[in-house]
Each structure stands twice: as structure tokens, then as C-alpha cells.
Design an enzyme around this catalytic site. Structure first.
Site, PDB file in Angstrom:
ATOM      1  CE  LYS A   7      -3.809   2.374   0.066  1.00 25.58           C
ATOM      2  NZ  LYS A   7      -4.877   2.258   1.071  1.00 25.58           N
ATOM      3  CE  LYS A  18      -4.229   7.068   7.362  1.00 23.58           C
ATOM      4  NZ  LYS A  18      -4.391   5.617   6.992  1.00 23.58           N
TER       5      LYS A  18
END
Length: 290
Positions: free
Chosen positions: A174, A242
Site C-alpha cells: 500500500k 496520512k
């Protein structure tokens, strides 16, 4: 053994709610928890059981999903007071669809292993549209046996699911995904600005190059948002910030420089500072506005 399961699900936002609804419609028994009771109502109307805590949701569950914002949220839902670990039986599987630090995923997996509970870090790509359509891409880390057990559920919610490696490997994938998306959004923004300055309409440029090697999902989806200056979120800028910070920290930890990620982070911080945190992350393109 029945192919229908009791499933706990915590994290009912713009991604979690539609993903969970696919499990419910597929005939699984769904037990849900959210801090805001109103977040559970749409799923309750479809037959899910609202619960007062993650621990209550996990009672009798074979699988327990999390789809929340950040590492501390996952730790709280899974291991904290009133969390999944209080109720899950040995042999059950926790699947985390959130994006968190790879080392945090490994630590959570180790804590659950002590209770004979498996953990799969399974962050996703595809945004709200993918969650609604059931076409999410799952990047998974964990044990092969647990992955195989959860695979039928991934097939309900997504179009692809790959076991990348052991615990934390899904989160590493990811990180790579978020760096690539960010760098491509930056490239689209820069090149489209150049096209405008040279008197050429970006929409026609996009049409012309879409069938070639520059064609991509970012060109298909994010470039359209940039051209139309329409940033209704598929994935919010504050969440991508984030994620990109997690990726940068992971890169620093292994001594790798990621200047494209640093540039995208700076652009996100600029537009979020201008009030665009709830817009789609492709709003980073506006950092180039004069």
C-alpha cells in the site's frame, strides 16, 4: 463447514459501509459497531446487528474486519479495552482493511498470535467507487492459511486479492501504491498546466494519450477531476496525507529516498492548509495554481 459466517465489522465510513453491505447481501451474518449509532443504521436496515462495542460485535465471529483511519484506531479496535481480542475465539481471523504502518501490522499480528487468532493486513485501493462497486484491490500480508480462509470474502468485496508476503507485506504494497498514485497525480497536474500555457486544452490531451503508454487509472479518474475542478472525494486528501507520511517513514526506516513522495506530501499539506482536507486527494493539483 458452512460457507456463511458470522462477521464483525468496525469502520463504517465511505469505504467501510458499502464494503460491509456486500458481505451482508452475500448472506453472511454481520455484526457491526460504530462510535456514532447513526453510522450503523443503514446496515441495520439491511439486517446487520448493531453492537455496543467491538468486543460485542466479535462474539461468535469467525472473521472480524476493521476499516478505520489510522494505526491508533486499529490498535484500539483490535487490542484495546472493549476490542476484538476480548471476544474472538481461537482460530478466528482479523482482517484490517485500513492503511497503517507496516511495523504496526506486524506488532498487532504478534499480539493476536498469542491468542491463536490470525491477522491479515489487507489495505485496499479503489476508493469509494470501488467499495460501492465491489471492485476493491486487496494487498495482503499474513499466513497463507488465514488468507485462503478469507479469500471468499475478498472476492465478494473486490476484484483482486493478492497475498504479498508475511505480516506487514500488504502495508508495504500500500505504501508503494500511494507513492505511485501521488507521483502520477503530480505529473498530471504539471503536464496539464504546461498544456494550458501552450494553448492546448487538457481534456483533448487526455483523450489523445489515454490509449497509449501514459494511460492509467489516475489519468482516467483523477485527471478528469483536475480538468473539471471537481474534487468530490473518492479518497480524502487528509487520509492520503496520512498514508504518504506512513510511506515516507517506512522508506526512511530502510534508507531509501522517495523525493516524489516528499513532493506530493508538500502539495497535499499546502492544499489541506487552504481548507481542502475533505476533498479528493487529487486536489493536490491545486497547489500549482497561480
Amino acid at each position: 463447514m458452512s460457507d456463511k459466517h458470522v462477521i464483525a465489522y468496525v469502520g463504517l465510513g465511505i469505504m467501510g459501509r458499502p464494503a460491509a453491505s456486500h458481505l451482508l447481501r452475500a448472506g453472511h451474518e454481520l455484526r457491526v459497531y460504530a462510535r456514532r449509532p447513526e453510522a450503523m443504521e443503514p446496515l441495520a436496515e439491511l439486517g446487520a446487528t448493531p453492537c455496543k462495542s467491538a468486543a460485542e460485535a466479535a462474539e461468535g465471529a469467525r472473521f472480524a474486519f476493521t476499516n478505520v483511519s489510522d494505526t491508533p484506531d486499529v490498535e484500539e479496535v483490535v487490542l484495546g479495552p472493549g476490542g476484538y481480542a476480548e471476544s474472538l475465539a481461537a482460530g478466528s481471523v482479523v482482517v484490517d482493511m485500513s492503511t497503517i504502518a507496516p511495523q504496526a501490522a506486524r506488532d498487532i499480528a504478534a499480539a493476536l498470535a498469542a491468542k491463536d487468532v490470525a491477522f491479515i493486513d489487507a489495505p485496499v485501493s479503489g476508493g469509494q467507487a470501488g467499495a460501492e462497486a465491489g471492485t476493491l484491490a486487496f494487498m495482503c500480508g499474513g499466513a497463507e492459511e488465514a488468507f485462503a480462509a478469507a479469500s471468499p470474502l475478498f472476492e465478494i468485496m473486490g476484484s483482486s486479492h493478492v497475498l504479498v508476503g508475511g505480516s506487514g507485506a500488504g502495508q508495504v504494497a500500500k505504501c508503494v501504491n500511494q507513492i505511485l498514485i501521488g507521483a502520477t497525480v503530480d505529473a498530471v497536474a504539471e503536464s496539464f498546466k504546461m498544456a494550458r500555457r501552450l494553448g492546448v486544452e487538457p481534456a483533448k490531451v487526455r483523450e489523445a494519450i489515454a490509449g497509449g503508454f501514459a494511460g492509467s487509472k489516475v489519468l482516467e479518474v483523477h485527471a478528469k477531476r483536475i480538468i473539471e475542478d471537481d474534487y468530490v472525494p473518492g479518497f480524502k486528501a487528509r487520509l492520503h496525507l496520512k498514508d504518504i507520511k506512513i510511506a515516507i517513514e517506512a522508506a526512511r526506516g530502510c534508507g531509501v529516498e522517495v523525493p516524489s513522495a516528499e513532493e506530493f506530501r508538500a502539495r497535499l499539506e499546502k492544499v489541506i492548509g487552504q481548507g481542502h482536507g475533505e476533498d479528493d486527494s487529487s486536489v493536490a493539483a491545486k497547489a500549482l495554481d497561480d
